[in-house]
Design an enzyme around this catalytic site. Structure first.
Site, PDB file in Angstrom:
ATOM      1  CE  LYS A 276      -4.047  -1.718   2.536  1.00  0.00           C
ATOM      2  NZ  LYS A 276      -5.026  -1.447   1.477  1.00  0.00           N
ATOM      3  NE  ARG A 350     -11.050  -9.549  -2.341  1.00  0.00           N
ATOM      4  CZ  ARG A 350     -11.343  -8.642  -3.261  1.00  0.00           C
ATOM      5  NH1 ARG A 350     -11.661  -9.024  -4.500  1.00  0.00           N
ATOM      6  NH2 ARG A 350     -11.355  -7.365  -2.956  1.00  0.00           N
TER       7      ARG A 350
HETATM    8  N1  BES Z   1      -8.392  -3.603   4.243  1.00  0.00           N
HETATM    9  C1  BES Z   1      -8.443  -3.189   2.889  1.00  0.00           C
HETATM   10  C2  BES Z   1      -9.706  -2.391   2.573  1.00  0.00           C
HETATM   11  C3  BES Z   1      -9.746  -0.991   3.091  1.00  0.00           C
HETATM   12  C4  BES Z   1      -8.999  -0.001   2.501  1.00  0.00           C
HETATM   13  C5  BES Z   1     -10.597  -0.669   4.119  1.00  0.00           C
HETATM   14  C6  BES Z   1      -9.077   1.299   2.971  1.00  0.00           C
HETATM   15  C7  BES Z   1     -10.683   0.630   4.576  1.00  0.00           C
HETATM   16  C8  BES Z   1      -9.918   1.619   4.006  1.00  0.00           C
HETATM   17  C9  BES Z   1      -8.429  -4.397   1.960  1.00  0.00           C
HETATM   18  O1  BES Z   1      -7.680  -5.465   2.392  1.00  0.00           O
HETATM   19  C10 BES Z   1      -7.855  -3.943   0.672  1.00  0.00           C
HETATM   20  O2  BES Z   1      -6.719  -3.588   0.659  1.00  0.00           O
HETATM   21  N2  BES Z   1      -8.647  -3.952  -0.388  1.00  0.00           N
HETATM   22  C11 BES Z   1      -8.218  -3.523  -1.667  1.00  0.00           C
HETATM   23  C12 BES Z   1      -8.760  -4.492  -2.672  1.00  0.00           C
HETATM   24  C13 BES Z   1      -8.210  -4.285  -4.058  1.00  0.00           C
HETATM   25  C14 BES Z   1      -6.751  -4.642  -4.089  1.00  0.00           C
HETATM   26  C15 BES Z   1      -8.981  -5.138  -5.014  1.00  0.00           C
HETATM   27  C16 BES Z   1      -8.768  -2.118  -1.895  1.00  0.00           C
HETATM   28  O3  BES Z   1      -9.894  -1.853  -1.482  1.00  0.00           O
HETATM   29  O4  BES Z   1      -8.035  -1.302  -2.439  1.00  0.00           O
HETATM   30 MN    MN Z   2      -5.647  -5.292   1.781  1.00  0.00          MN
END
Ligand code: BES
Ligand code: MN
Ligand code: ZN
Length: 495
Positions: A276, A350
């Site tokens: 990230k 997931r």
């Molecule tokens: N935990 C995150 C989702 C999230 C991001 C919650 C920001 C709250 C604030 C999750 O694991 C994630 O990183 N999801 C990705 C999925 C994508 C790679 C398809 C996302 O939402 O960017």
């Molecule tokens: Mn994630």
């Protein structure tokens, strides 16, 4: 904090502070009327002088009002009477408590349950009074070396207009739900170097001891034996061992099928090799708020002694980059036998949930609800107001929507149509773990649905609702109120 109920009018009460409502413009609610009479018109004088007109969000503290036995009177603006509803009621309680907590009052009496709210009974009003009060008083100071000075306020009493036995039930529910929310908030707010998968397992064990829950913790080798290749692929980059935590509350006959709650327990989400960006990454300590809400709900359910069976399943792991971490393109085999091409290691929620969902089959559930901070796309779609709700059964979705509305912990139903499944096609495995940018929350839910085909299932995406960012950063304790209300509704029934 001690919560009590008292019946009758407040005019003779000796109290640190009595809080009464005033409608816009300058219309005293019944309790305020009775105080005004006892104080020989003092409250009306204050209104006449223009110091309080009853607008929502305002409050005026009166010290040493004449002829009253209380030290303080707090006038709380309720807004227009015609617009007074659930939200205004909760705001009034919270507003009052915020002011009172800053005074020297040791005890307070709140006279809001007398206010009429269409469709809400005394149980609801007492439940929400307790929750809103606890919510306003919540502080997280576990990690500070210097605590703020202890509050003087020790006891809050809610004044009920008449003697109604149902109020006590509402108060007891409110206390239990508030305690469950506080637990969920504490766990969420703890930093990831403290709140690890191991810590979550220890907290679950403690909760089990305090509330007579069965608790079992599966270790990495147990998960290997079960074939949880998807869950384990997420833990590979971390020094912290993953845990699969199982809790059981038995409040009904053994043969009654349980509701299974599955909570995402990523104690920190760096994204893994699909790292990230740095901005606000600290907030990924909240990526275990689904897990925290399962623990909080179980605590609430146990305290309320609900007549139902509930199982909590928490897959817990860190998502870190590391020499052994999963790479984009890796293909893993889930417990269900389905193979998954991991195109983005940041779509890890997931991956741990799918194996937990397969594991949930063994409980022969009446329903399975998973709770997860799953997608940033859900924050974009619904902000921090509504939780995203998906289900493979519309009546279950309706039931959760209603529970959320009653609990003022609302969700919005999003589609789970087959058309979206297309986006998860992989040329090399049974399914890909991402579906591209369009409808990111829906494709995440679609991924999960493939592992939840054998039972009634709902998925709550709490990415926007589990915590707030900015100046008041902190966990919210949602959706403990929705889930607790749902289970209150389900208890004593069997379908
Ligand atoms: N935990 C995150 C989702 C999230 C991001 C919650 C920001 C709250 C604030 C999750 O694991 C994630 O990183 N999801 C990705 C999925 C994508 C790679 C398809 C996302 O939402 O960017
Ligand atoms: Mn994630
Ligand atoms: Zn995550």
């Amino acid at each position: 904090m001690e919560f009590n109920i008292k019946a009758g009018a407040p005019d003779r009460l000796a109290s640190g502070c009595i809080a009464v409502g005033v409608f816009d413009k300058r219309r005293l609610a019944p309790a305020a009327e009775s105080l005004d009479r006892a104080a020989r018109g003092h409250l009306r004088d204050v209104l006449k002088r223009g110091d309080m007109d009853g607008r929502a969000g305002t409050a005026r503290l009166l010290l040493d009002a004449p002829h009253l036995a209380c030290d303080r009177v707090l006038l709380v603006g309720l807004g227009r009477e015609s617009e007074f509803g659930a939200k205004q009621y909760r705001d009034a309680v919270r507003g009052a408590v915020n002011v009172i907590a800053d005074t020297g009052a040791r005890d307070a009496h709140l006279c809001f349950p007398e206010l009429h709210i269409a469709g809400k009974d005394m149980v609801w009003k007492l439940r929400h009074a307790a929750i809103a009060t606890a919510d306003a008083l919540y502080q997280f100071e576990q990690m500070k070396s210097k605590k703020s000075p202890a509050r003087r306020l020790r006891s809050v009493t809610f004044m009920q207009p008449g003697r109604s036995p149902t109020g006590a039930r509402g108060l007891a529910q409110g206390r239990a739900i508030a305690a469950g929310m506080a637990l969920a908030r504490d766990l969420g707010n703890l930093p990831a170097n403290v709140c690890t998968p191991t810590y979550l397992a220890e907290q679950a064990a403690q909760l089990g001891k305090s509330w007579k829950l069965g608790v079992q913790v599966l270790e990495r080798r147990d998960m290997e034996r079960l074939g949880m290749g998807s869950l384990l692929s997420v833990a590979r980059g971390s020094r912290q061992p993953p845990k699969l935590i199982v809790l059981r509350y038995n409040g009904a006959a053994k043969r009654d099928k349980p509701v299974v709650l599955v909570g995402k327990g990523i104690t920190f989400d760096t994204g893994g090799i699909s790292l990230k960006p740095a901005g606000e990454m600290d907030e990924m300590k909240y990526d275990m708020c689904g897990a925290a809400s399962v623990l909080g709900t179980l605590r609430a359910v146990a305290e309320m002694k609900l007549a139902c069976n509930v199982v909590g399943v928490i897959p817990a792991s860190e998502n870190m980059p590391g020499g052994a971490a999963t790479r984009p393109g890796d293909i893993v085999t889930s417990m269900s036998g389905q193979t998954v091409e991991i195109l983005n290691t940041d779509a890890e929620g997931r991956l741990i949930l799918c194996d937990a969902l397969t594991y949930a089959e063994r409980f022969k559930p009446q329903a399975v609800i998973d709770i997860a901070t799953l997608t940033g796309a859900c924050v974009v779609a619904l902000g921090n107001v509504a939780t995203g709700l998906f289900s493979n059964q519309d009546t279950l979705a309706e039931e959760l929507l209603e529970a959320g509305a009653d609990a003022w912990d609302r969700a919005w139903h999003l589609p789970l149509w087959d058309d979206y499944q297309e986006q998860l096609k992989s040329p090399f495995a049974d399914v890909a773990n991402i579906g591209g940018r369009p409808a990111g929350s829906v494709t995440a839910a679609c991924f999960l649905s493939r592992f939840a085909e054998s039972y009634r299932w709902a998925h709550l995406d709490i990415a926007g609702t589990a915590w707030v960012s900015g100046k008041n950063k902190g966990a919210t304790g949602r959706p403990v109120p929705m889930l607790s209300t749902f289970l209150i509704g389900r208890s004593g029934k069997q379908d």
